[in-house]
Design an enzyme around this catalytic site. Structure first.
Site, PDB file in Angstrom:
ATOM      1  N   LEU A 159       0.830  -1.201   0.000  1.00 47.01           N
ATOM      2  CA  LEU A 159       0.000   0.000   0.000  1.00 47.01           C
ATOM      3  C   LEU A 159       0.868   1.255   0.000  1.00 47.01           C
ATOM      4  O   LEU A 159       0.620   2.192  -0.769  1.00 47.01           O
ATOM      5  CB  LEU A 159      -0.935   0.000   1.210  1.00 47.01           C
ATOM      6  CG  LEU A 159      -1.793   1.252   1.411  1.00 47.01           C
ATOM      7  CD1 LEU A 159      -2.614   1.563   0.161  1.00 47.01           C
ATOM      8  CD2 LEU A 159      -2.687   1.089   2.633  1.00 47.01           C
ATOM      9  N   TYR A 160       1.877   1.271   0.839  1.00 48.43           N
ATOM     10  CA  TYR A 160       2.772   2.431   0.908  1.00 48.43           C
ATOM     11  C   TYR A 160       3.452   2.672  -0.434  1.00 48.43           C
ATOM     12  O   TYR A 160       3.459   3.792  -0.960  1.00 48.43           O
ATOM     13  CB  TYR A 160       3.816   2.191   1.994  1.00 48.43           C
ATOM     14  CG  TYR A 160       4.798   3.326   2.174  1.00 48.43           C
ATOM     15  CD1 TYR A 160       4.399   4.530   2.743  1.00 48.43           C
ATOM     16  CD2 TYR A 160       6.132   3.183   1.787  1.00 48.43           C
ATOM     17  CE1 TYR A 160       5.302   5.570   2.917  1.00 48.43           C
ATOM     18  CE2 TYR A 160       7.034   4.211   1.952  1.00 48.43           C
ATOM     19  CZ  TYR A 160       6.614   5.407   2.522  1.00 48.43           C
ATOM     20  OH  TYR A 160       7.515   6.440   2.690  1.00 48.43           O
ATOM     21  N   THR A 161       4.005   1.619  -0.998  1.00 50.85           N
ATOM     22  CA  THR A 161       4.739   1.755  -2.257  1.00 50.85           C
ATOM     23  C   THR A 161       3.823   2.166  -3.396  1.00 50.85           C
ATOM     24  O   THR A 161       4.164   3.049  -4.196  1.00 50.85           O
ATOM     25  CB  THR A 161       5.433   0.428  -2.595  1.00 50.85           C
ATOM     26  OG1 THR A 161       6.343   0.092  -1.536  1.00 50.85           O
ATOM     27  CG2 THR A 161       6.199   0.517  -3.901  1.00 50.85           C
TER      28      THR A 161
ATOM     29  N   SER B 299       1.034   3.860  -3.249  1.00 50.68           N
ATOM     30  CA  SER B 299       0.586   5.242  -3.099  1.00 50.68           C
ATOM     31  C   SER B 299       1.694   6.231  -3.421  1.00 50.68           C
ATOM     32  O   SER B 299       1.459   7.262  -4.060  1.00 50.68           O
ATOM     33  CB  SER B 299       0.045   5.483  -1.687  1.00 50.68           C
ATOM     34  OG  SER B 299       1.058   5.313  -0.709  1.00 50.68           O
ATOM     35  N   LYS B 300       2.911   5.925  -3.008  1.00 52.15           N
ATOM     36  CA  LYS B 300       4.033   6.834  -3.285  1.00 52.15           C
ATOM     37  C   LYS B 300       4.453   6.781  -4.755  1.00 52.15           C
ATOM     38  O   LYS B 300       4.969   7.764  -5.299  1.00 52.15           O
ATOM     39  CB  LYS B 300       5.223   6.481  -2.387  1.00 52.15           C
ATOM     40  CG  LYS B 300       5.076   6.937  -0.939  1.00 52.15           C
ATOM     41  CD  LYS B 300       5.171   8.440  -0.821  1.00 52.15           C
ATOM     42  CE  LYS B 300       5.277   8.891   0.621  1.00 52.15           C
ATOM     43  NZ  LYS B 300       5.462  10.360   0.742  1.00 52.15           N
TER      44      LYS B 300
END
Length: 248
Positions: free
Chosen positions: A156-158, A160-161
């Site tokens: 999710l973090y990757t 979104s970034k």
């Protein structure tokens, strides 16, 4: 004369960690700086940072604004211009770090992460563009994980970034004729209160870097300041990875 003398910058998520280092570094180069913070627990840090910048001879304002709320992002841009008189540099730094298996991500967490990492930078750009002059700068802070996922539980973090890369490239083409540059800085493992050098797994992280070292927030801020200053005038549409060689 300092490189950013007479300029005004807005840094989202600027009360601590990388954001605070960016605020200090921009001010050190002569800029007046507005920054946002979201948590009530960050209010004292925000006030202290304003006092620190003002003691160094620059103007500073701290704006309570949750980047997950578009109206708050837009209002932060408006307050920056109203109180500091202009806007030359926008730094999209605010972020959160969701960590866990993809199957455990709730719809609510997905929405909030995308709101902070994708919608907020887009909204900030929209609000800033009427004020950014020729020579303006838009700089977003991403992650080295978008080049190479070096650990698990970061989907999710990757994801979104990674959106910042597309935004950066497209905006660089769109805004180039207006003399505005757009870039992303992708940090690697950086020593902050959320990622302490003596925390669990820190030694494994350290040895994963080519240089055997964590970065400091100031290392990331130095690249942001370079892009914001005269040296960054012909750098646009790109991502600069600052990760001590994790992705080498």
């Amino acid at each position: 004369m300092s490189a950013l003398q007479g300029k005004v910058a807005l840094v989202t998520g600027g009360s601590r960690g990388i954001g605070a280092a960016i605020v200090r570094s921009l001010a050190r180069e002569g800029a007046d700086v507005a920054f946002t913070y979201v948590s009530a627990t960050s209010e004292e840090k925000a006030k202290a940072l304003v006092a620190e910048v003002e003691a160094a001879g620059r103007r500073a304002i701290a704006v309570a604004a949750d980047s997950a709320v578009p109206e708050a992002v837009t209002a932060a841009v408006g307050r920056t211009v109203a109180e500091l008189g202009r806007l030359d540099v926008l730094v999209n730094n605010a972020g959160i770090f969701p960590y866990g298996p993809v199957e455990d991500v709730s719809a609510e967490e997905l929405d909030r992460v995308l709101a902070v990492h994708v919608k907020a930078p887009f909204t900030a750009v929209q609000a800033a563009l009427p004020h950014l002059p020729e020579g303006g700068r838009i700089i977003s802070v991403g992650t080295n994980f978008t080049d190479r996922a070096t650990m698990t539980n970061i989907a999710l973090y990757t994801m979104s970034k990674a959106a910042l890369g597309g935004l950066t490239r497209a905006l660089a083409r769109e805004l180039g004729p207006r003399g505005i540059t757009v870039n992303t800085v992708n940090p690697g493992p950086t020593a902050t209160d959320m990622n302490p050098v003596d925390g669990e797994g820190a030694e494994e992280v350290r040895t994963s870097t080519a240089l055997g070292s964590f970065l400091t927030p100031e290392d990331i801020a130095a690249t942001v300041v370079h892009l914001a200053g005269p040296g960054g005038r012909l750098i646009t549409g790109t991502a600069i990875t600052v990760d001590a060689g994790v992705n080498a």
